[in-house]
Each structure stands twice: as C-alpha cells, then as structure tokens.
Write an enzyme that holds these catalytic residues in place. Structure first.
Site, PDB file in Angstrom:
ATOM      1  N   LYS A   9      -3.444  -2.272  -5.490  1.00 50.21           N
ATOM      2  CA  LYS A   9      -3.141  -1.932  -4.094  1.00 50.21           C
ATOM      3  C   LYS A   9      -4.372  -1.482  -3.323  1.00 50.21           C
ATOM      4  O   LYS A   9      -4.619  -1.944  -2.200  1.00 50.21           O
ATOM      5  CB  LYS A   9      -2.072  -0.832  -4.051  1.00 50.21           C
ATOM      6  CG  LYS A   9      -1.782  -0.331  -2.642  1.00 50.21           C
ATOM      7  CD  LYS A   9      -0.551   0.527  -2.556  1.00 50.21           C
ATOM      8  CE  LYS A   9      -0.801   1.942  -3.019  1.00 50.21           C
ATOM      9  NZ  LYS A   9       0.352   2.816  -2.716  1.00 50.21           N
ATOM     10  N   ARG A  53       5.112  -1.615  -5.166  1.00 54.57           N
ATOM     11  CA  ARG A  53       5.841  -2.074  -3.989  1.00 54.57           C
ATOM     12  C   ARG A  53       5.082  -3.143  -3.203  1.00 54.57           C
ATOM     13  O   ARG A  53       5.632  -3.770  -2.306  1.00 54.57           O
ATOM     14  CB  ARG A  53       6.178  -0.869  -3.089  1.00 54.57           C
ATOM     15  CG  ARG A  53       7.225   0.042  -3.711  1.00 54.57           C
ATOM     16  CD  ARG A  53       7.244   1.432  -3.086  1.00 54.57           C
ATOM     17  NE  ARG A  53       6.210   2.300  -3.636  1.00 54.57           N
ATOM     18  CZ  ARG A  53       6.046   3.589  -3.329  1.00 54.57           C
ATOM     19  NH1 ARG A  53       6.862   4.156  -2.451  1.00 54.57           N
ATOM     20  NH2 ARG A  53       5.085   4.307  -3.867  1.00 54.57           N
ATOM     21  N   GLU A  62      10.234  15.546  -4.408  1.00 51.63           N
ATOM     22  CA  GLU A  62      10.102  14.101  -4.213  1.00 51.63           C
ATOM     23  C   GLU A  62      11.438  13.533  -3.752  1.00 51.63           C
ATOM     24  O   GLU A  62      12.504  14.041  -4.123  1.00 51.63           O
ATOM     25  CB  GLU A  62       9.678  13.427  -5.524  1.00 51.63           C
ATOM     26  CG  GLU A  62       8.242  13.696  -5.893  1.00 51.63           C
ATOM     27  CD  GLU A  62       7.286  13.301  -4.794  1.00 51.63           C
ATOM     28  OE1 GLU A  62       7.083  12.096  -4.574  1.00 51.63           O
ATOM     29  OE2 GLU A  62       6.737  14.193  -4.131  1.00 51.63           O
ATOM     30  N   ASN A  82       2.344   1.935   1.250  1.00 51.83           N
ATOM     31  CA  ASN A  82       3.020   1.650  -0.017  1.00 51.83           C
ATOM     32  C   ASN A  82       3.515   0.213  -0.136  1.00 51.83           C
ATOM     33  O   ASN A  82       3.836  -0.239  -1.220  1.00 51.83           O
ATOM     34  CB  ASN A  82       4.199   2.606  -0.212  1.00 51.83           C
ATOM     35  CG  ASN A  82       3.718   4.028  -0.419  1.00 51.83           C
ATOM     36  OD1 ASN A  82       2.742   4.267  -1.132  1.00 51.83           O
ATOM     37  ND2 ASN A  82       4.366   4.971   0.240  1.00 51.83           N
ATOM     38  N   TYR A 131     -24.852 -33.701  12.077  1.00 50.01           N
ATOM     39  CA  TYR A 131     -24.949 -32.833  10.908  1.00 50.01           C
ATOM     40  C   TYR A 131     -26.422 -32.538  10.642  1.00 50.01           C
ATOM     41  O   TYR A 131     -27.228 -33.464  10.450  1.00 50.01           O
ATOM     42  CB  TYR A 131     -24.329 -33.485   9.657  1.00 50.01           C
ATOM     43  CG  TYR A 131     -24.641 -32.650   8.435  1.00 50.01           C
ATOM     44  CD1 TYR A 131     -24.059 -31.388   8.281  1.00 50.01           C
ATOM     45  CD2 TYR A 131     -25.541 -33.079   7.462  1.00 50.01           C
ATOM     46  CE1 TYR A 131     -24.372 -30.591   7.187  1.00 50.01           C
ATOM     47  CE2 TYR A 131     -25.860 -32.286   6.377  1.00 50.01           C
ATOM     48  CZ  TYR A 131     -25.268 -31.027   6.247  1.00 50.01           C
ATOM     49  OH  TYR A 131     -25.583 -30.242   5.184  1.00 50.01           O
ATOM     50  N   TYR A 157     -28.546 -35.272   1.008  1.00 47.71           N
ATOM     51  CA  TYR A 157     -27.970 -35.203  -0.334  1.00 47.71           C
ATOM     52  C   TYR A 157     -27.945 -36.591  -0.950  1.00 47.71           C
ATOM     53  O   TYR A 157     -27.373 -37.517  -0.375  1.00 47.71           O
ATOM     54  CB  TYR A 157     -26.544 -34.633  -0.216  1.00 47.71           C
ATOM     55  CG  TYR A 157     -25.873 -34.324  -1.523  1.00 47.71           C
ATOM     56  CD1 TYR A 157     -26.529 -33.583  -2.506  1.00 47.71           C
ATOM     57  CD2 TYR A 157     -24.569 -34.755  -1.772  1.00 47.71           C
ATOM     58  CE1 TYR A 157     -25.900 -33.288  -3.704  1.00 47.71           C
ATOM     59  CE2 TYR A 157     -23.932 -34.453  -2.963  1.00 47.71           C
ATOM     60  CZ  TYR A 157     -24.603 -33.714  -3.928  1.00 47.71           C
ATOM     61  OH  TYR A 157     -23.983 -33.417  -5.115  1.00 47.71           O
ATOM     62  N   THR A 164       0.656  11.433 -10.419  1.00 50.76           N
ATOM     63  CA  THR A 164      -0.471  11.947  -9.642  1.00 50.76           C
ATOM     64  C   THR A 164      -1.061  13.222 -10.265  1.00 50.76           C
ATOM     65  O   THR A 164      -2.277  13.428 -10.214  1.00 50.76           O
ATOM     66  CB  THR A 164      -0.029  12.229  -8.187  1.00 50.76           C
ATOM     67  OG1 THR A 164       1.210  12.968  -8.224  1.00 50.76           O
ATOM     68  CG2 THR A 164       0.194  10.946  -7.426  1.00 50.76           C
TER      69      THR A 164
HETATM   70  C1  UD1 Z   1       2.931  10.697  -3.314  1.00 53.81           C
HETATM   71  C2  UD1 Z   1       3.471  12.117  -3.410  1.00 53.81           C
HETATM   72  C3  UD1 Z   1       4.449  12.331  -2.283  1.00 53.81           C
HETATM   73  C4  UD1 Z   1       3.787  12.064  -0.950  1.00 53.81           C
HETATM   74  C5  UD1 Z   1       3.165  10.678  -0.914  1.00 53.81           C
HETATM   75  C6  UD1 Z   1       2.317  10.537   0.329  1.00 53.81           C
HETATM   76  C7  UD1 Z   1       3.525  12.751  -5.766  1.00 53.81           C
HETATM   77  C8  UD1 Z   1       4.367  12.932  -6.971  1.00 53.81           C
HETATM   78  N1  UD1 Z   1       4.142  12.310  -4.660  1.00 53.81           N
HETATM   79  O1  UD1 Z   1       4.003   9.818  -3.532  1.00 53.81           O
HETATM   80  O2  UD1 Z   1       4.926  13.698  -2.300  1.00 53.81           O
HETATM   81  O3  UD1 Z   1       4.728  12.200   0.097  1.00 53.81           O
HETATM   82  O4  UD1 Z   1       2.307  10.502  -2.042  1.00 53.81           O
HETATM   83  O5  UD1 Z   1       1.868   9.232   0.493  1.00 53.81           O
HETATM   84  O6  UD1 Z   1       2.343  13.052  -5.803  1.00 53.81           O
HETATM   85  N2  UD1 Z   1      -1.977   7.436  -8.649  1.00 53.81           N
HETATM   86  C9  UD1 Z   1      -2.848   7.508  -9.711  1.00 53.81           C
HETATM   87  N3  UD1 Z   1      -2.338   7.683 -10.969  1.00 53.81           N
HETATM   88  C10 UD1 Z   1      -1.004   7.801 -11.198  1.00 53.81           C
HETATM   89  C11 UD1 Z   1      -0.124   7.718 -10.102  1.00 53.81           C
HETATM   90  C12 UD1 Z   1      -0.636   7.535  -8.838  1.00 53.81           C
HETATM   91  O7  UD1 Z   1      -4.057   7.421  -9.549  1.00 53.81           O
HETATM   92  O8  UD1 Z   1      -0.646   7.956 -12.356  1.00 53.81           O
HETATM   93  C13 UD1 Z   1      -2.534   7.214  -7.307  1.00 53.81           C
HETATM   94  C14 UD1 Z   1      -2.064   5.939  -6.657  1.00 53.81           C
HETATM   95  O9  UD1 Z   1      -2.966   4.870  -6.953  1.00 53.81           O
HETATM   96  C15 UD1 Z   1      -2.046   6.279  -5.179  1.00 53.81           C
HETATM   97  C16 UD1 Z   1      -1.836   7.784  -5.136  1.00 53.81           C
HETATM   98  O10 UD1 Z   1      -2.093   8.256  -6.455  1.00 53.81           O
HETATM   99  O11 UD1 Z   1      -3.265   5.961  -4.539  1.00 53.81           O
HETATM  100  C17 UD1 Z   1      -0.417   8.154  -4.747  1.00 53.81           C
HETATM  101  O12 UD1 Z   1       0.482   7.503  -5.648  1.00 53.81           O
HETATM  102  P1  UD1 Z   1       1.811   6.826  -5.125  1.00 53.81           P
HETATM  103  O13 UD1 Z   1       2.487   6.224  -6.278  1.00 53.81           O
HETATM  104  O14 UD1 Z   1       1.557   5.990  -3.946  1.00 53.81           O
HETATM  105  O15 UD1 Z   1       2.623   8.142  -4.699  1.00 53.81           O
HETATM  106  P2  UD1 Z   1       3.822   8.213  -3.687  1.00 53.81           P
HETATM  107  O16 UD1 Z   1       5.042   7.725  -4.343  1.00 53.81           O
HETATM  108  O17 UD1 Z   1       3.438   7.618  -2.404  1.00 53.81           O
HETATM  109 CA    CA Z   2       1.655   6.455  -1.656  1.00 58.58          CA
END
Ligand code: UD1
Ligand code: CA
Length: 458
Positions: free
Chosen positions: A22, A15, A157, A227, A365, A386, A82
């Site tokens: 990010k 996003r 979610e 985000n 300068y 220079y 996640t």
């Molecule tokens: C997530 C939560 C959501 C919560 C929100 C809060 C899940 C499924 N959802 O959604 O319930 O309300 O955060 O901000 O957990 N990341 C990884 N590997 C992955 C996917 C994500 O390391 O495979 C990291 C991302 O870099 C990020 C964090 O996990 O820093 C959260 O991921 P993001 O995609 O932002 O989750 P949200 O959609 O915000």
């Molecule tokens: Ca997030």
C-alpha cells in the site's frame, strides 16, 4: 533531547486489493510513504525509522530514495499489529538513546510538519501526546473515549466498539509522540484479546493515561488515512488542489485547474501558462512565460523561458528558451532543443540536439543526431539510425537545407551550408556547401490515361 520518528509501513494494505504494498502506491507524484517522509523533513529529528514488512526491500529502497541513506529500516517479519510494529523498532535497538519518539502511519499522505511539531510541544511533561480529529463519518477509525472531566481515557477500535462507542465522532489518526522510556515499558504489556487478534498500539493510551496523555486537535483533511483506492483518489485530489493553489499564488496561470496535474517534484515559474489537460510529472521544470498545453504530458522535462509546447508528449527532454514544440510531437529521452529551435507536427526526436534556431517542422524522425544552428530539415526527413543491430550517429552542420523526404543513412555527416535534394536517399557524407541529390531521372509518358482507357466502343 534525542528525537526520532517511526513510520509504520509494514502492512499489506489488504483493502487495496493490490500486489503492490500500500505505502508504495503513487498519488499526486509521490508514493504514500514518500509524502509522509517528506512531511517529516522540516521537523528537527535525530533519526527516522521506517518499520517495513510487506515487500520490505522495495519499501526500504523507497524510504532511502526519499529520506536519504541515513534512514533506519526495521523489519517486522509478521504484521501482528501497530503496537507490535513499534515494539519491533524498540527491540531492534533502532530507538536506543532516543528520548521522544514520534509515530506516524505510512498511509497518511496529507499530513504536514506543523501539527506534528505541535504534538512534540504538547507531549512535554506528559507520557504521550496524540492527534485526534472529528469526522462526520468516523467509519473505520478508532474512537476516542474521554472521561467525565473530558480527558482522553482510551481508544476503542471500530471492530471492538459498542454501538454507543461507534457513535463517537472524535477519532484516532495514528499519530503520537511518546516519552520513549514510558512507551518501551508499556508496549510489552499489550495483549491480543481483541476482534483482530493484534497488538493494538491504541491500547497503550489507556496504559499511559495516569502519566498524562495530551490530545492535539487537527483539521480532518490533513490526517486522513488511506485504506482503499477510493480514499487514495480523494487524497490525490486534495494534494493536487493544494499544489495548484500554491502555483496560482506563486503567479502561474492555470486556465483549468480541474484538468491540470502537477507532480509534487515539479516547479513552475511565475507567468508560465498551463493550458487545460496539462500533465507535469517527475522532476519537470517550467520557466517564466513558457506556455504548456493544451493536452500535453511532460515527464522529467525542462522547458525554458518563453517556449511553447502544445499537444506534446515529452520524456526527459530539454526545450530551450523560445523554442516551439507541437502540435503532435513526441520528444523522447535526451531530446534537446536549443533556444528558438522548433519541432513541429508529427515529429519524433530522440537522443538528439536540435541547434539554435534550427527547425524540424513536419513529419520527421530525428534520432542519435546533432543538428547545428539555423538549419532546416524538410518535411518527412528520417535519420535512419538503426541497421537492425546498432544505432548510428548523424551530424548535420549549420545553415543546412535538408530537402523534403530525405533519408539520411547513418553514420553520416552533412557539412555546413550543404543541401540535399528532396526525395534523396543519402548514404555518404555531404561536404560543406555541396548539394547531394540521389534520384532516377523522371520518365513522362504522354497520353497515358487515354491509352489505358482503350478505344471508345460505344
Ligand atoms: C489504525 C488505528 C486506528 C486509527 C487509524 C487511523 C490501531 C490498532 N488502529 O487503524 O485507531 O483510527 O489507524 O488511520 O493502531 N502497520 C505495521 N505493522 C502492523 C500493522 C500495521 O507497520 O503489524 C502499519 C500499516 O502499514 C499502516 C499503519 O501501520 O501504515 C496503520 O495500519 P492500518 O492497518 O492501516 O491501521 P488502521 O486499521 O487504519
Ligand atoms: Ca490506516
């Protein structure tokens, strides 16, 4: 009890519509990841693990820069959610021997240590503790679903929620403390039968409720995720206003907080004054009673007590006690002004020392130069450092008077108490106490204007 933190930082941040991962985007003087890792610093942790994936090398480097070489990075090759990210950390052995594990997202720069510490307390005797908050507009967040008794039952979610579930305003902020063994057991059971086809870490809540999931309430501002760039700007404004409030409490005068920007790694001493449109960046340090601004940008610059710096840009410079800089001055890397020195209007100084009480007041300068004490550099002087291929050194002694519009062709030395005549191009060393003057004799042509006009024919 061994405690670890896992920062989830592998995602691309779709996003953001950015080529840069990010978590590497800067806000209020640090990267998003830098803010999160800094929040972990006061917590008693045996290990910090960062899950990297998108731009893994750059993210790992930033993690080590902020949290030190002790930080452990785990590579999540494919971002499958996640839950998959945390599972990857377990499978890589990064959590071996760990009893409790704190999980935080890499995109929550406003988080502070205290609420995270509170989750560790709440987790005791439970399989997990999770942070929740209530938002006026919960769009985009996972919603907390509670049972009739009011206990957390599961997280849904947004993409998977029914309209009724979407109406819930209590949300998941992606911060948890788990009993490591319990989490490790349940992570392998996460499915991907959901709207995004991902292993949701949120699904672990339902799997752990029977063994106890405590909810810890946090104020909304501290746990908001970033985000998109609108949320990045909002987080920046919140972080900035918190920093300025702290400086005001510490005794710094900030005339217009709305146009004052102070990076996270800057320090400003009591009784310093920051005038409107002051930008302090990097590791900039401002001492007592210094007056900065208006309209000044200082990067990695030190300003000592009682100095004034106005309408100036400075990068990696040092401004001594009581020195005066500006207006319209550019101090480039390794410009060092000693105490009560001056760099005035339209003056550029680079990799040079201007000694105690010496002045470069106008339009000059000064590069690759050392100037002694009590010396005055006339207007429009240039150290010609220079030759088109290499830089050369200029050395100017104490109590020297450089005449206006002198070109000092480096390498060159001007001794103590020496003078140069205005308009001279000085190509060889000037001994102490001497005058160097290089000019052709003036020709004066009388009646020139009348001759040019020609005879009057009217
Ligand atoms: C997530 C939560 C959501 C919560 C929100 C809060 C899940 C499924 N959802 O959604 O319930 O309300 O955060 O901000 O957990 N990341 C990884 N590997 C992955 C996917 C994500 O390391 O495979 C990291 C991302 O870099 C990020 C964090 O996990 O820093 C959260 O991921 P993001 O995609 O932002 O989750 P949200 O959609 O915000
Ligand atoms: Ca997030």
């Amino acid at each position: 009890m061994t405690r670890a933190a896992v920062v989830l930082a592998a995602g691309k941040g779709t996003r953001f519509r950015s080529d840069l991962a990010k978590v590497l985007h800067p806000v209020a003087g640090r990267s998003l990841l830098g803010w999160v890792l800094s929040a972990l610093q006061p917590i008693d942790l045996d290990r910090v693990v960062v899950v990297v994936g998108h731009q893994a090398d750059d993210v790992a480097r930033e993690a080590a820069r902020v949290a030190g070489d002790g930080v452990v990075t785990v590579h999540q090759a494919e971002q499958r959610g996640t839950g998959h990210a945390l599972r990857t950390a377990f499978e890589a052995g990064a959590l071996d021997g760990v009893h409790t594990v704190l999980v935080v997202p890499g995109d929550a720069p406003l988080v502070a240590g205290a609420p995270l510490e509170a989750m560790f307390d709440a987790q005791r005797g439970n399989a997990a503790a999770m942070m929740t908050t209530v938002l006026d507009d919960p769009t985009g967040y996972g919603r907390i679903l509670r049972d009739r008794a009011g206990a957390v039952a599961r997280v849904v979610e947004e993409a998977d929620a029914t309209p009724d579930e979407r109406a819930v305003r209590e949300v998941n902020v992606s911060m948890y403390v788990f009993d490591a063994a319990a989490a490790d057991r349940q992570l392998s059971r996460l499915g991907t039968h959901n709207a995004q086809g991902e292993e949701y870490l949120t699904d672990i809540v339902e799997l752990l409720v029977d063994d106890g999931v405590a909810a810890v309430a946090a104020p909304p501002h501290s746990v908001r995720g970033v985000n998109d760039r609108e949320q990045l700007a909002q987080a920046g404004a919140a972080l900035r206003s918190a920093m300025l409030s702290q400086l005001l409490r510490d005794g710094v005068t900030i005339v217009d907080p709305a146009t004052t920007y102070v990076g996270a790694d800057c320090t400003v001493a009591p009784d310093a004054v920051l005038l409107p449109s002051t930008h302090l960046e990097g590791a900039t340090h401002i001492a007592e009673r210094a007056v900065i601004g208006p309209s000044t940008r200082l990067v990695d610059t030190t300003v000592d007590a009682d100095a004034t710096v106005t309408f100036t840009v400075a990068v990696s410079a040092v401004v001594g006690a009581g020195a005066q800089v500006g207006p319209f001055t550019y101090l480039r890397p390794d410009a060092q002004l000693a105490e009560r020195a001056k760099a005035g209007a339209f003056v550029e100084v680079k990799q040079s020392v201007v000694g105690p009480r010496s002045k470069v007041p106008h339009l000059s300068y000064i590069g690759n130069t050392v100037i002694g004490s009590d010396t005055n550099i006339g207007a429009a002087t240039v150290t010609v450092n220079y030759d088109g291929r290499r830089k050369h050194q200029t050395t100017i002694g104490d109590r020297v008077r450089i005449g206006a519009d002198t070109m000092l062709i480096a390498p060159i030395k001007v001794g103590d108490d020496a003078y140069t005549g205005a308009g001279s191009v000085v190509t060889s060393d000037v001994p102490a106490g001497a005058l160097a003057v290089e000019r052709t004799e003036q020709r004066t042509i009388e009646g020139y204007a009348e001759r040019k006009r020609g005879p009057d024919t009217s």
